[in-house]
Design an enzyme around this catalytic site. Sequence first.
Site, short mmCIF file in Angstrom:
data_model
loop_
_atom_site.label_atom_id
_atom_site.label_comp_id
_atom_site.label_asym_id
_atom_site.label_seq_id
_atom_site.Cartn_x
_atom_site.Cartn_y
_atom_site.Cartn_z
N ASP A 8 11.03 -12.58 22.07
CA ASP A 8 10.10 -11.81 22.59
C ASP A 8 10.08 -12.10 24.49
O ASP A 8 10.65 -12.94 24.65
CB ASP A 8 8.75 -12.11 22.28
CG ASP A 8 7.33 -11.51 22.84
OD1 ASP A 8 7.39 -10.29 22.70
OD2 ASP A 8 6.58 -12.21 23.50
N LEU A 9 9.43 -10.92 25.01
CA LEU A 9 9.67 -11.24 26.44
C LEU A 9 8.28 -11.71 27.16
O LEU A 9 8.38 -12.84 27.55
CB LEU A 9 9.85 -9.87 27.09
CG LEU A 9 10.03 -9.70 28.71
CD1 LEU A 9 11.16 -10.64 29.35
CD2 LEU A 9 9.81 -8.63 29.31
N ASP A 10 7.17 -10.81 27.22
CA ASP A 10 6.08 -11.31 27.82
C ASP A 10 5.53 -12.55 27.25
O ASP A 10 5.08 -12.53 25.82
CB ASP A 10 5.09 -10.29 27.73
CG ASP A 10 5.65 -8.99 28.54
OD1 ASP A 10 5.84 -9.09 29.89
OD2 ASP A 10 5.46 -7.85 27.95
N THR A 16 4.55 -13.21 32.24
CA THR A 16 3.66 -12.00 32.56
C THR A 16 2.72 -11.70 31.64
O THR A 16 2.05 -10.74 31.84
CB THR A 16 4.84 -10.80 32.27
OG1 THR A 16 5.66 -11.01 31.16
CG2 THR A 16 5.71 -10.80 33.64
N LYS A 44 -2.01 -8.91 22.34
CA LYS A 44 -0.93 -9.44 22.72
C LYS A 44 0.31 -8.81 21.62
O LYS A 44 -0.09 -8.83 20.58
CB LYS A 44 -0.79 -10.88 22.65
CG LYS A 44 -1.13 -11.39 24.00
CD LYS A 44 -0.82 -13.17 23.82
CE LYS A 44 -1.24 -13.88 25.23
NZ LYS A 44 -1.25 -15.22 25.04
N SER A 113 10.87 -6.92 22.76
CA SER A 113 9.77 -6.69 23.20
C SER A 113 9.22 -5.35 23.29
O SER A 113 9.82 -4.35 23.29
CB SER A 113 9.93 -6.77 24.79
OG SER A 113 8.90 -6.72 25.37
N ALA A 114 7.74 -5.26 23.10
CA ALA A 114 7.04 -4.06 23.11
C ALA A 114 6.92 -3.41 24.27
O ALA A 114 6.47 -2.30 24.18
CB ALA A 114 5.53 -4.67 22.29
N LYS A 144 4.57 -3.82 16.99
CA LYS A 144 4.20 -4.77 15.97
C LYS A 144 2.89 -4.76 15.77
O LYS A 144 2.06 -4.37 16.48
CB LYS A 144 4.49 -6.31 17.09
CG LYS A 144 5.91 -6.35 17.68
CD LYS A 144 5.90 -7.59 18.74
CE LYS A 144 7.13 -7.61 19.58
NZ LYS A 144 7.38 -8.31 20.57
N GLU A 168 8.11 -15.99 19.08
CA GLU A 168 6.92 -14.96 19.79
C GLU A 168 5.95 -15.68 20.40
O GLU A 168 5.67 -16.82 19.76
CB GLU A 168 6.45 -14.24 18.38
CG GLU A 168 7.10 -12.95 18.35
CD GLU A 168 6.20 -11.73 19.38
OE1 GLU A 168 5.55 -12.15 19.98
OE2 GLU A 168 6.94 -10.78 19.33
N ASP A 169 5.07 -15.11 21.00
CA ASP A 169 4.03 -16.01 21.55
C ASP A 169 2.39 -15.30 20.92
O ASP A 169 1.40 -15.53 21.28
CB ASP A 169 3.69 -15.89 23.15
CG ASP A 169 3.49 -14.33 23.65
OD1 ASP A 169 4.03 -13.65 23.13
OD2 ASP A 169 2.74 -14.25 24.66
P1 B16 Z 1 3.94 -2.19 28.52
P2 B16 Z 1 6.13 -8.39 24.45
C1 B16 Z 1 4.18 -6.81 25.15
O1 B16 Z 1 5.14 -7.37 25.24
C2 B16 Z 1 3.06 -7.33 25.62
O2 B16 Z 1 2.81 -8.66 24.76
C3 B16 Z 1 1.82 -6.40 25.64
O3 B16 Z 1 0.59 -7.38 26.11
C4 B16 Z 1 1.99 -5.09 26.08
O4 B16 Z 1 0.78 -4.55 26.01
C5 B16 Z 1 3.13 -4.74 25.60
O5 B16 Z 1 4.26 -5.37 25.69
C6 B16 Z 1 3.39 -3.11 26.00
O6 B16 Z 1 3.81 -3.43 27.39
O7 B16 Z 1 2.59 -1.68 28.98
O8 B16 Z 1 4.70 -3.05 29.50
O9 B16 Z 1 4.93 -1.18 27.73
O10 B16 Z 1 5.19 -9.62 24.40
O11 B16 Z 1 6.32 -7.71 23.10
O12 B16 Z 1 7.27 -8.84 25.10
MG MG Z 2 4.83 -11.52 24.02
#
Ligand code: B16
Ligand code: MG
Length: 220
Positions: A8-10, A16, A44, A113-114, A144, A168-169
Site C-alpha cells: 500500500d502507499l499512504d 502521507t 483509511k 494504492s487507492a 478497498k 497495509e496500514d
Molecule cells: P486520493 P492508500 C488511500 O491510499 C488513503 O489511505 C486514503 O486515505 C485516501 O482517501 C485514498 O487513498 C484516496 O486517495 O484522494 O489521493 O485519490 O492507503 O490505499 O495508498
Molecule cells: Mg494506506
Amino acid sequence: MIDAIIFDLDGVIVDTAKYHFRAWQRLAAHLDIHFTPEDNERMKGISRSDSLDKLLALGGKSYSERDKQKFCLIKNTWYLELTQNINPSGILPGIVAFLDHLESEGIKLALGSASKNARKILDAVKLTHRFDVIVDGNDVSKSKPDPEVFLKGAQALGIAPQHIIVVEDSAKGIDAAISGGFLTVGLGSEDHLSHADIVLPSLEHITLGFLQSHISKTVS
Ligand code: B16
Ligand code: MG
C-alpha cells in the site's frame, strides 16, 4: 513460498496518511461535521468519493452529486497543498532498506494504492523505479475492501495471490487482501489490524525470512 510483495502507499511507504487526515478534518470543519481520528481510521484505504460519503453520513448530511464532486476537489486541493514539499525524507522508516533487501532476494515488488495521487507521490519521493507494477486509484473501479487493486497487481506480476504478501496500514486494505486470497502484514496497531496474518509497528529491521517463518506459522 513468497514471490512478491504488494505495498500500500499512504501510511506504508510514505508518511502521507496524516495529510489525508488533515485534509478530511479541514473539510469536516468546513461542513460543520464532527470528525475524530477514529472516524479517520475507518476511512483509511478507501477511495476519495467513498470517503466523502462516509464523512457526510457521519454528519447526517446529504448533497447533490455536483456538490460532492466539488467537495472531493476541495479536499484534494488541500491534500496536494499539504504534500507539495514532500521528498524522500517522507519515506517511512525501514522502507528503503527493506526494498533493497527484497530486491536482493529476487522478490517482485508492486504498489497497490487507492490513491489517484499515488504516482505523483511516488515520483516526489523518488521510488517509482523500485516497483515492477503500480496499480492505483486511477486503475480500479472498486474501492478497498474490494480486492480489485491487489488482484490487478497480482495479475500484472503473473503471480498467484497465495504467493504474495500485501502490506497495509488500513483495516479495509487488510479486508481486501484477505478476500483476494493474499497473505497479509498489517502495519500499525493491533486494535485495527488484528485480522492480518501478522501486525508489525513498522518494517524497520524486518527480513523476508522473518515474514516467511512468521506468516507460515500463523496460517498453518
Ligand atoms: P486520493 P492508500 C488511500 O491510499 C488513503 O489511505 C486514503 O486515505 C485516501 O482517501 C485514498 O487513498 C484516496 O486517495 O484522494 O489521493 O485519490 O492507503 O490505499 O495508498
Ligand atoms: Mg494506506
